[in-house]
Design a protein around this motif. Structure first.
Motif, PDB file in Angstrom:
ATOM      1  N   VAL A   1     -49.265  50.438 -52.971  1.00  0.00           N
ATOM      2  CA  VAL A   1     -49.757  50.044 -51.647  1.00  0.00           C
ATOM      3  C   VAL A   1     -50.962  49.112 -51.782  1.00  0.00           C
ATOM      4  O   VAL A   1     -51.052  48.079 -51.109  1.00  0.00           O
ATOM      5  N   GLN A   2     -51.893  49.458 -52.675  1.00  0.00           N
ATOM      6  CA  GLN A   2     -53.077  48.620 -52.843  1.00  0.00           C
ATOM      7  C   GLN A   2     -52.689  47.250 -53.389  1.00  0.00           C
ATOM      8  O   GLN A   2     -53.209  46.230 -52.943  1.00  0.00           O
TER       9      GLN A   2
ATOM     10  N   THR B   1     -51.013  45.265 -50.550  1.00  0.00           N
ATOM     11  CA  THR B   1     -52.015  44.856 -49.563  1.00  0.00           C
ATOM     12  C   THR B   1     -52.886  43.730 -50.109  1.00  0.00           C
ATOM     13  O   THR B   1     -53.177  42.754 -49.409  1.00  0.00           O
TER      14      THR B   1
ATOM     15  N   GLY C   1     -50.893  40.498 -50.194  1.00  0.00           N
ATOM     16  CA  GLY C   1     -50.766  39.980 -48.822  1.00  0.00           C
ATOM     17  C   GLY C   1     -52.056  39.333 -48.341  1.00  0.00           C
ATOM     18  O   GLY C   1     -52.034  38.248 -47.735  1.00  0.00           O
ATOM     19  N   ALA C   2     -53.195  39.971 -48.624  1.00  0.00           N
ATOM     20  CA  ALA C   2     -54.486  39.401 -48.220  1.00  0.00           C
ATOM     21  C   ALA C   2     -54.770  38.102 -48.967  1.00  0.00           C
ATOM     22  O   ALA C   2     -55.303  37.149 -48.395  1.00  0.00           O
TER      23      ALA C   2
END
Length: 116
Positions: free
Chosen positions: A33-34, A37, A40-41
């Motif tokens: 997940v990290q 994320t 994506g950022a």
């Protein structure tokens, strides 16, 4: 660019530390997940529209310009002429002196003329 480099280091470091220490199922999910994320950022930071910079106000000044003299075809200028500089600002002309034009199509300006 510095934000991108720091972002990449942070994105990679924490999940890497979790995965090197014999992760359990929760740590694998957390690392995934990290990582997703963070990627994506990072993609958002690279491809977002950049803000248009606002030009700083231009302060124009003409002081003691003396005299301008034209003959024949005309057009004598002294002081400031033309549209305002980028970002607005102010214009000041002091003691610009005489502007004398002589001849056909004559034009003499002194001081500030904001016509294009």
């Amino acid at each position: 660019m510095a934000v991108v480099v720091v972002g990449v280091v942070v994105i990679v470091s924490t999940p890497l530390l979790w995965l090197l220490d014999g992760p359990d199922a929760g740590q694998l999910v957390g690392a995934s997940v990290q990582g997703a994320t963070g990627v994506g950022a990072l993609v958002w930071a690279l491809f977002r529209p950049q803000p248009t910079p606002v030009p700083a106000p231009t302060n124009e000044e003409a002081v003691d310009t003396g005299s301008a003299r034209a003959a024949g075809g005309g057009e004598a200028r002294t002081g400031i002429r033309g549209p305002a500089g980028p970002g607005g600002g102010s214009a000041r002309a002091e003691r610009t002196g005489d502007a004398v034009a002589d001849g056909p199509g004559s034009s003499a300006d002194t001081g500030i003329d904001r016509r294009p």
